[in-house]
Design a protein around this motif. Structure first.
Motif, PDB file in Angstrom:
ATOM      1  N   SER A   1       0.751  -1.428  -0.189  1.00  0.00           N
ATOM      2  CA  SER A   1       0.278   0.055  -0.071  1.00  0.00           C
ATOM      3  C   SER A   1       0.693   1.495  -0.049  1.00  0.00           C
ATOM      4  CB  SER A   1      -0.804   0.036   1.179  1.00  0.00           C
ATOM      5  OG  SER A   1      -0.115  -0.295   2.546  1.00  0.00           O
ATOM      6  N   TYR A   2       2.130   1.350   0.455  1.00  0.00           N
ATOM      7  CA  TYR A   2       2.842   2.367   0.241  1.00  0.00           C
ATOM      8  C   TYR A   2       4.390   2.182   0.484  1.00  0.00           C
ATOM      9  CZ  TYR A   2       3.118   1.493   5.358  1.00  0.00           C
ATOM     10  OH  TYR A   2       3.172   0.720   6.548  1.00  0.00           O
ATOM     11  N   PHE A   3       5.335   2.865   0.294  1.00  0.00           N
ATOM     12  CA  PHE A   3       6.878   2.796   0.232  1.00  0.00           C
ATOM     13  C   PHE A   3       7.023   3.657   1.467  1.00  0.00           C
ATOM     14  CE2 PHE A   3      10.946   4.270  -0.509  1.00  0.00           C
ATOM     15  CZ  PHE A   3      11.722   3.014  -1.164  1.00  0.00           C
ATOM     16  N   GLY A   4       7.428   2.826   2.421  1.00  0.00           N
ATOM     17  CA  GLY A   4       7.901   3.566   4.069  1.00  0.00           C
ATOM     18  C   GLY A   4       9.277   3.703   3.934  1.00  0.00           C
ATOM     19  N   ILE A   5       9.575   4.942   4.808  1.00  0.00           N
ATOM     20  CA  ILE A   5      10.834   5.088   5.025  1.00  0.00           C
ATOM     21  C   ILE A   5      11.161   5.472   6.618  1.00  0.00           C
ATOM     22  CG2 ILE A   5      12.787   6.903   4.575  1.00  0.00           C
ATOM     23  CD1 ILE A   5      11.515   7.428   1.985  1.00  0.00           C
ATOM     24  N   LEU A   6      11.990   4.401   7.253  1.00  0.00           N
ATOM     25  CA  LEU A   6      12.024   4.457   8.814  1.00  0.00           C
ATOM     26  C   LEU A   6      13.173   4.884   9.119  1.00  0.00           C
ATOM     27  CD1 LEU A   6      10.647   0.562   9.016  1.00  0.00           C
ATOM     28  CD2 LEU A   6       9.654   2.710   9.161  1.00  0.00           C
ATOM     29  N   LEU A   7      13.411   5.178  10.245  1.00  0.00           N
ATOM     30  CA  LEU A   7      14.506   5.578  11.015  1.00  0.00           C
ATOM     31  C   LEU A   7      15.064   4.261  11.932  1.00  0.00           C
ATOM     32  CD1 LEU A   7      16.612   7.917  11.792  1.00  0.00           C
ATOM     33  CD2 LEU A   7      15.214   8.188  14.030  1.00  0.00           C
ATOM     34  N   ASP A   8      16.247   3.952  11.844  1.00  0.00           N
ATOM     35  CA  ASP A   8      16.929   2.724  12.493  1.00  0.00           C
ATOM     36  C   ASP A   8      16.149   1.478  12.191  1.00  0.00           C
ATOM     37  OD1 ASP A   8      18.764   4.409  13.618  1.00  0.00           O
ATOM     38  OD2 ASP A   8      17.213   4.969  15.404  1.00  0.00           O
ATOM     39  N   ASP A   9      15.479   1.331  11.146  1.00  0.00           N
ATOM     40  CA  ASP A   9      14.827   0.306  10.670  1.00  0.00           C
ATOM     41  C   ASP A   9      13.659  -0.285  11.680  1.00  0.00           C
ATOM     42  OD1 ASP A   9      14.041  -1.922   8.764  1.00  0.00           O
ATOM     43  OD2 ASP A   9      15.778  -3.231   9.288  1.00  0.00           O
ATOM     44  N   ASN A  10      13.078   0.709  12.107  1.00  0.00           N
ATOM     45  CA  ASN A  10      12.331   0.737  13.433  1.00  0.00           C
ATOM     46  C   ASN A  10      10.974   0.949  12.865  1.00  0.00           C
ATOM     47  OD1 ASN A  10      10.596   0.435  15.909  1.00  0.00           O
ATOM     48  ND2 ASN A  10      12.345   1.258  16.822  1.00  0.00           N
ATOM     49  N   ASN A  11       9.890   0.079  12.818  1.00  0.00           N
ATOM     50  CA  ASN A  11       8.514   0.453  12.603  1.00  0.00           C
ATOM     51  C   ASN A  11       7.601   1.490  13.244  1.00  0.00           C
ATOM     52  OD1 ASN A  11       7.933  -1.332  10.206  1.00  0.00           O
ATOM     53  ND2 ASN A  11       7.515  -3.124  11.365  1.00  0.00           N
ATOM     54  N   ARG A  12       8.410   1.526  14.674  1.00  0.00           N
ATOM     55  CA  ARG A  12       7.650   2.590  15.322  1.00  0.00           C
ATOM     56  C   ARG A  12       8.153   3.920  15.142  1.00  0.00           C
ATOM     57  NH1 ARG A  12       8.610  -1.714  18.633  1.00  0.00           N
ATOM     58  NH2 ARG A  12      10.231  -0.949  19.773  1.00  0.00           N
ATOM     59  N   LYS A  13       9.247   4.135  14.137  1.00  0.00           N
ATOM     60  CA  LYS A  13       9.936   5.227  14.114  1.00  0.00           C
ATOM     61  C   LYS A  13       9.819   5.888  12.255  1.00  0.00           C
ATOM     62  CE  LYS A  13      13.469   4.935  17.671  1.00  0.00           C
ATOM     63  NZ  LYS A  13      14.785   5.141  17.839  1.00  0.00           N
ATOM     64  N   PRO A  14       8.457   5.686  11.923  1.00  0.00           N
ATOM     65  CA  PRO A  14       8.124   6.057  10.694  1.00  0.00           C
ATOM     66  C   PRO A  14       8.667   7.647  10.403  1.00  0.00           C
ATOM     67  CG  PRO A  14       6.365   6.111  11.770  1.00  0.00           C
ATOM     68  CD  PRO A  14       7.260   5.623  12.693  1.00  0.00           C
ATOM     69  N   ILE A  15       9.541   7.809   9.341  1.00  0.00           N
ATOM     70  CA  ILE A  15       9.922   9.154   8.887  1.00  0.00           C
ATOM     71  C   ILE A  15       8.853   9.754   7.787  1.00  0.00           C
ATOM     72  CG2 ILE A  15      11.878  10.510   7.724  1.00  0.00           C
ATOM     73  CD1 ILE A  15      13.670   8.260   8.581  1.00  0.00           C
ATOM     74  N   CYS A  16       8.369   9.149   6.881  1.00  0.00           N
ATOM     75  CA  CYS A  16       7.625   9.437   6.060  1.00  0.00           C
ATOM     76  C   CYS A  16       7.095   8.028   5.082  1.00  0.00           C
ATOM     77  CB  CYS A  16       7.888  10.119   4.869  1.00  0.00           C
ATOM     78  SG  CYS A  16       9.290   9.854   3.745  1.00  0.00           S
ATOM     79  N   ARG A  17       5.966   8.280   4.352  1.00  0.00           N
ATOM     80  CA  ARG A  17       5.350   7.189   3.441  1.00  0.00           C
ATOM     81  C   ARG A  17       5.243   8.022   2.228  1.00  0.00           C
ATOM     82  NH1 ARG A  17       1.387   4.373   7.809  1.00  0.00           N
ATOM     83  NH2 ARG A  17       2.919   3.417   9.067  1.00  0.00           N
ATOM     84  N   LEU A  18       5.642   7.166   1.145  1.00  0.00           N
ATOM     85  CA  LEU A  18       5.404   7.648  -0.508  1.00  0.00           C
ATOM     86  C   LEU A  18       4.394   6.670  -0.846  1.00  0.00           C
ATOM     87  CD1 LEU A  18       8.954   8.288  -1.386  1.00  0.00           C
ATOM     88  CD2 LEU A  18       7.558  10.012  -0.484  1.00  0.00           C
ATOM     89  N   HIS A  19       3.353   7.520  -1.498  1.00  0.00           N
ATOM     90  CA  HIS A  19       2.390   6.813  -2.176  1.00  0.00           C
ATOM     91  C   HIS A  19       2.467   7.394  -3.644  1.00  0.00           C
ATOM     92  CE1 HIS A  19       0.301   6.237   1.665  1.00  0.00           C
ATOM     93  NE2 HIS A  19       0.930   7.246   1.895  1.00  0.00           N
ATOM     94  N   LEU A  20       3.082   6.391  -4.442  1.00  0.00           N
ATOM     95  CA  LEU A  20       3.493   6.887  -5.917  1.00  0.00           C
ATOM     96  C   LEU A  20       2.822   6.063  -6.907  1.00  0.00           C
ATOM     97  CD1 LEU A  20       7.279   7.531  -5.332  1.00  0.00           C
ATOM     98  CD2 LEU A  20       5.298   9.318  -4.995  1.00  0.00           C
TER      99      LEU A  20
END
Length: 351
Positions: free
Chosen positions: A288-307
């Motif tokens: 559903s989206y392209f997620g970018i995370l800090l420290d490869d941690n699901n609880r630290k989402p930086i942003c999500r791209l919907h392209l």
């Protein structure tokens, strides 16, 4: 949540400014008036917030309370303010007198840091000696902010607050008594448990032994319950993470990462490299989206791209991890959100 955030912001401001506040008047302007504003009242509207409100006491005319908040032409809350360094214990008698001669059901005594809300639960039109709500704004908790919210202009309801005040007041009293007993068990408290667990004669020596036993038992029980809850929360978090990983594994075969998504990742990486190491910025592609995370941690989402749809979006996150979607025309528009992305990193690194 919004009120809690506003109170936290005011608390941060107070911590920064308090050592520079030297007078009672400065305390009012820097701490108390912003609090009134947070409650939704216009401090510049003299029909809503009345400074130096006159409360004549019999033959003693011209007595003034610092502020009175009005609604529909009637005072609903009177406020007495002191310098932030002053102990409030010696000032409630003055507010007690004001309460008696006004039509309000609520009074607030504050030094801008400590807040004490009073009403007349025990005797009509006579302010109770003890507050039904008390808090330190620099140690504000979300549960307390929910009680404060009842005084907000948009939600103010006298009956609702009075009904709840009794519960708040006596819950607070009981908690204080329990805390006192845990710190130094009284004779009656120790005897209650000694009678139920000891079959012999309760001599002074036995009572002294049981005092230590009761104190130790209660503290151990509290410690065990806290550990149980922590372990339960950790286990749930691990189970949730495991489920997410299993779902990710199942869906990986169906996911195709596009060149545009990788380009978007490189743009985010370029923005963040000024603050953190590039190894800390990791992407995870989902259906559903392209997620970018800090420290490869699901609880630290930086942003999500919907392209991959007809309309492109970027999802941004605030300090409470609330998600906001912003429309973009192309991945180059990611540069427009540079400040938000850098702030998100700061939120996580300050935790």
């Amino acid at each position: 949540m919004e009120l809690f955030s506003q109170l936290k912001s005011l608390a941060d401001k107070i911590e920064q400014l308090k050592d520079k506040i030297e007078t009672e008047e400065s305390t009012k302007h820097a701490f108390t008036l912003p609090f009134i504003n947070i409650l939704g009242y216009d401090t510049f509207n003299p029909t809503e917030v009345v400074p130096e409100f006159t409360a004549d006491l019999g033959l003693k005319k011209g007595e003034k309370v610092d502020y009175a908040i009005f609604q529909n032409g009637n005072p609903i809350l009177i406020i007495e303010c002191k310098h932030w360094k002053q102990n409030l214990d010696v000032h409630n008698s003055q507010l007690f007198r004001y309460f008696h001669v006004t039509k309000t059901r609520f009074a607030l005594l504050t030094n801008g840091i400590q807040y004490r809300f009073y009403t007349d639960l025990e005797e009509n039109n006579k302010m109770d000696e003890k507050p039904f709500l008390e808090f330190d704004i620099t140690k504000i908790k979300e549960s307390i902010s929910k009680e404060i919210e009842k005084f907000h202009k948009s939600k103010f309801d006298v009956s609702l607050i009075v009904d709840n005040a009794s519960n708040l007041k006596y819950t607070r009293e009981v908690k204080m008594l329990i805390d006192k007993e845990l710190a130094e068990p009284s004779q009656e408290f120790v005897k209650l448990f000694a009678n139920k667990s000891y079959s012999g004669r309760l001599t002074s020596k036995v009572m002294e032994e049981f005092k230590e036993i009761v104190n130790k038992a209660f503290n151990q029980m509290i410690s065990e319950k806290v550990n149980d809850r922590l372990n339960s929360a950790l286990n749930k978090e691990q189970e949730k993470q495991q489920e997410e990983e299993e779902i990710d594994d199942k869906s990986k075969n169906k996911i195709e990462t596009t060149e545009e998504e990788l380009e978007g990742y490189q743009i985010v990486l370029a923005i963040l490299r000024r603050k953190i190491e590039k190894e800390r910025v990791v992407y995870r592609d989902t259906q559903s989206y392209f997620g970018i995370l800090l420290d490869d941690n699901n609880r630290k989402p930086i942003c999500r791209l919907h392209l991959n749809g007809g309309v492109k979006y970027i999802s941004l996150f605030d300090q409470d991890k609330n998600e906001t979607k912003e429309r973009i025309e192309s991945v180059d528009d990611i540069y427009l959100f540079e400040n938000q992305l850098l702030k998100t990193i700061e939120f996580y690194d300050s935790e």
